[in-house]
Design a protein around this motif. Structure first.
Motif, PDB file in Angstrom:
ATOM      1  N   ASP A   1       0.846  -1.202   0.000  1.00  0.00           N
ATOM      2  CA  ASP A   1       0.000   0.000   0.000  1.00  0.00           C
ATOM      3  C   ASP A   1       0.877   1.247   0.000  1.00  0.00           C
ATOM      4  N   SER A   2       0.657   2.144  -0.947  1.00  0.00           N
ATOM      5  CA  SER A   2       1.513   3.329  -1.092  1.00  0.00           C
ATOM      6  C   SER A   2       1.391   4.270   0.102  1.00  0.00           C
ATOM      7  N   GLU A   3       0.189   4.394   0.662  1.00  0.00           N
ATOM      8  CA  GLU A   3       0.028   5.269   1.828  1.00  0.00           C
ATOM      9  C   GLU A   3       0.792   4.720   3.023  1.00  0.00           C
TER      10      GLU A   3
ATOM     11  N   ARG B   1       3.463   2.857   2.998  1.00  0.00           N
ATOM     12  CA  ARG B   1       4.901   3.060   2.785  1.00  0.00           C
ATOM     13  C   ARG B   1       5.295   4.505   3.066  1.00  0.00           C
TER      14      ARG B   1
ATOM     15  N   GLY C   1      -0.971   4.335  -6.305  1.00  0.00           N
ATOM     16  CA  GLY C   1      -0.672   2.941  -6.571  1.00  0.00           C
ATOM     17  C   GLY C   1      -1.114   2.611  -7.987  1.00  0.00           C
TER      18      GLY C   1
END
Length: 522
Positions: free
Chosen positions: A306-308, A310, A417
């Motif tokens: 999950d980009s958030e 990270r 993402g």
């Protein structure tokens, strides 16, 4: 809005709250606290009676969008009011009790407690307690029952308030996942209102459903929440923390609330293992609970993909490094990492626990922590403030606009993402951040005006008091720092900060929509 339909929902909520109030009452009974038992019993009965009366005035029509928004916004106020009554019964002023209760339910963690007993636990002022309404009620009950031994169970002059301390943390735990979400999970069918309640309550712009039905989604979120809480309780017990303290701290850390029964917060235990356990669970509570569910049930890489999440982890590493290098911390590198890491996670997740007096750190460290108060953790977590995903979307939107400046005819979408973000989500995020900043600035000016005769309320204290309550963080800087409290703030200032807690927990829009005249029209 159909007012009588709203009354039916509110009546059901108050009946649920009446049942929940019996739990801290039972804790008070275990610790032989007569006043606590009476306070919670009286509050529970009052909440139940109010729910019954409102239920008789209500309508059985199907609730809609406006009724759902009204319940979420006004339901938090009702919960905070009834939750404040035990404090008031035990000697606090109603404003102070409401401040403490709203701080609990919104998982803020700002407190007006100032006194501790010989064991280090927070306690009430004994002079106020002995002249309180509950003391009079006890005397009347003793006379009515012929001085029954059942009403003389207190142990002596060192009366504790363990039931009330449990209630502070338990209320935070309820508010963390959301008392309205609990309402959705366990009460009978709500029709279209169930989905609207979910969308109005769950923080953050990414409000995906885990299950097709909202009731199932609410139950799954609560199951993950309860599981993580019980695991933390077990680990804290193994680390040597007493059972009562373990439950209180697990409730507060999973809710990212920050209330501790100990006056010195986590510093009271002087344990690196305890610090590490609480840091871990605050970190987990700051992540999206839908991702926790997926990681447990199907996708082991749900979090790290999950980009958030990270970005959230990256912010923690960056802020910790800044404070280690420029924070003026004492000790060797391991001690600095422990102190900085704990405080960064605690503040970014809007928990507010303390293992150090960060009022004494450098300006660089304090500014870093202030920025973390404003940022917050992930959408779909129990944390407050703006949320990492909104900042990502703002930066991506700004980058797109810069590209369009160079290439006016370019067509470029904003991606998160693998997903293309819809324009309405970008617009909502931009509006939210703009409104958040406007409210922060306005509330800071108002608090400064209210406190103009208070020499302790300098600009650092004023700005941090608003930032920490609007972001549901807890301690600020200066006279509202981790070693102090909000007790000496002017009553009007406390009411302003109560408003900040409420509007911050409801993520601005759900609260402000009530102020539109169109909302109340049929």
């Amino acid at each position: 809005m159909k007012f009588r339909v709203f009354l039916r929902l509110l009546a059901q909520l108050l009946k649920l709250l009446a049942i929940l109030l019996l739990i801290p009452g039972a804790v008070a009974a275990i610790y032989a606290e007569t006043w606590g038992v009476i306070a919670f019993a009286a509050t529970s009965l009052f909440s139940l009676a109010t729910g019954i009366v409102l239920g008789r005035l209500s309508s059985e029509e199907e609730p809609g969008l406006r009724e759902a928004f009204a319940l979420v916004a006004l339901g938090w106020i009702a919960a905070a009011f009834f939750g404040a009554l035990p404090y008031a019964f035990l000697g606090m002023s109603l404003i102070d009790g409401l401040f403490e209760s709203m701080s609990a339910f919104t998982t803020t963690g700002s407190s007006i407690f100032t006194e501790t007993n010989h064991l280090g636990y927070w306690t009430m002022n004994q002079t106020l307690a002995e002249s309180s309404l509950i003391a009079d009620m006890e005397m009347q009950l003793v006379r009515m029952t012929g001085n029954s031994i059942l009403l003389r169970i207190r142990s002596g002059p060192d009366d504790t308030i363990m039931g009330l301390l449990f209630w502070r943390s338990f209320a935070q735990w309820l508010g963390g996942m959301g008392i309205i979400l609990l309402f959705v999970a366990i009460l009978p069918r709500l029709g279209v209102a169930g989905r609207q309640l979910y969308r109005a309550e769950v923080p953050g712009p990414d409000k995906e459903s885990i299950k097709p039905r909202i009731k199932q989604t609410a139950r799954m979120l609560w199951m993950v929440y309860i599981l993580l809480t019980l695991v933390e309780v077990a680990l804290l017990l193994l680390a040597g923390m007493p059972l009562f303290d373990s439950f209180c701290h697990a409730f507060s850390s999973m809710a990212t609330g920050g209330f501790s029964p100990q006056g010195l917060s986590i510093m009271a235990y002087n344990s690196g293992i305890v610090d590490a356990i609480i840091t871990l669970f605050c970190f987990l509570a700051g992540a999206n609970f839908a991702l926790h569910y997926r990681m447990i049930t199907s996708d082991r890489k749900a979090l790290i993909s999950d980009s958030e999440f990270r970005a959230y982890a990256l912010i923690i590493l960056l802020a910790t490094s800044i404070i280690i290098l420029w924070g003026g911390l004492q000790g060797d590198i391991c001690q600095k990492i422990q102190l900085a890491g704990f405080q960064v996670v605690s503040i970014l997740t809007t928990t507010g626990f303390a293992t150090a007096d960060f009022n004494q750190w450098t300006a660089t460290a304090r500014i870093t922590l202030l920025l973390l108060m404003i940022i917050g953790a992930c959408a779909g977590s129990t944390a407050g403030a703006i949320k990492v995903v909104r900042l990502i979307l703002i930066f991506k939107s700004a980058y797109r606009e810069l590209i369009r400046t160079l290439h006016p005819k370019a067509v470029q979408s904003v991606r998160l993402g693998d997903m293309v973000v819809k324009e309405e989500i970008l617009r909502a995020s931009n509006i939210f951040v703009s409104m958040y900043i406007i409210i922060f600035a306005t509330a800071s000016l108002l608090l400064a005006m209210i406190s103009y005769n208070d020499p302790g309320m300098g600009i650092e204290s004023v700005l941090s008091a608003v930032a920490t309550t609007l972001g549901n963080v807890g301690p600020g800087f200066g006279v509202v720092g981790p070693m102090f409290s909000f007790a000496d703030i002017h009553p009007a200032g406390k009411m302003l900060l109560i408003f900040c807690m409420w509007i911050g927990r409801l993520e601005v829009v759900t609260a402000l929509v009530l102020f539109l005249p169109e909302f109340w029209k049929k």
